[in-house]
Design a protein around this motif. Structure first.
Motif, PDB file in Angstrom:
ATOM      1  N   VAL A  40      -4.058 -27.473 119.144  1.00 24.28           N
ATOM      2  CA  VAL A  40      -4.851 -28.667 119.450  1.00 24.28           C
ATOM      3  C   VAL A  40      -6.295 -28.471 118.989  1.00 24.28           C
ATOM      4  CG1 VAL A  40      -5.815 -30.039 121.349  1.00 24.28           C
ATOM      5  CG2 VAL A  40      -3.386 -29.478 121.338  1.00 24.28           C
ATOM      6  N   ALA A  41      -6.842 -27.290 119.220  1.00 24.93           N
ATOM      7  CA  ALA A  41      -8.205 -27.013 118.769  1.00 24.93           C
ATOM      8  C   ALA A  41      -8.294 -27.116 117.256  1.00 24.93           C
ATOM      9  CB  ALA A  41      -8.643 -25.632 119.244  1.00 24.93           C
ATOM     10  N   ARG A  44      -8.339 -30.757 116.270  1.00 27.40           N
ATOM     11  CA  ARG A  44      -9.654 -31.356 116.502  1.00 27.40           C
ATOM     12  C   ARG A  44     -10.588 -31.046 115.343  1.00 27.40           C
ATOM     13  NH1 ARG A  44     -10.746 -30.037 122.873  1.00 27.40           N
ATOM     14  NH2 ARG A  44      -9.236 -31.539 123.706  1.00 27.40           N
ATOM     15  N   PHE A  47      -9.733 -33.243 112.442  1.00 28.07           N
ATOM     16  CA  PHE A  47     -10.222 -34.611 112.614  1.00 28.07           C
ATOM     17  C   PHE A  47     -11.714 -34.709 112.335  1.00 28.07           C
ATOM     18  CE2 PHE A  47      -6.469 -35.354 115.546  1.00 28.07           C
ATOM     19  CZ  PHE A  47      -5.797 -36.161 114.642  1.00 28.07           C
ATOM     20  N   VAL A  48     -12.459 -33.706 112.755  1.00 24.81           N
ATOM     21  CA  VAL A  48     -13.905 -33.705 112.488  1.00 24.81           C
ATOM     22  C   VAL A  48     -14.148 -33.662 110.988  1.00 24.81           C
ATOM     23  CG1 VAL A  48     -16.006 -32.336 112.703  1.00 24.81           C
ATOM     24  CG2 VAL A  48     -14.572 -32.732 114.705  1.00 24.81           C
TER      25      VAL A  48
END
Length: 73
Positions: A40-41, A44, A47-48
């Motif tokens: 999940v990290a 993220r 996505f950034v």
């Protein structure tokens, strides 16, 4: 001297075995959750990076318009 095999002692041994198995399963689940958290990290971060790329794509038409003198600088 060994203790006599009473029904209560048998029950306690079975409970002890089940607790040991539960402990192993909890350890396994803890490791798996850690793996999911890492993934999940990572998502993220992806996505950034995508958002930053999108921002750059939004700036490109503005730069092109300025170069072609389609808008005031």
């Amino acid at each position: 001297m060994s203790e006599p095999e009473t029904p209560m002692l048998q029950l306690l041994r079975r409970i002890d075995q089940k607790v040991d198995r539960l402990g192993e399963r909890v350890d396994d689940l803890t490791a798996r959750i850690g793996s999911v958290e890492s993934q999940v990290a990572s998502l993220r971060g992806d996505f950034v990076r995508l958002e930053h790329r999108q921002d750059r794509f939004d700036e490109r038409p503005q730069r092109i318009e300025k170069r072609l003198d389609l808008v005031e600088a």
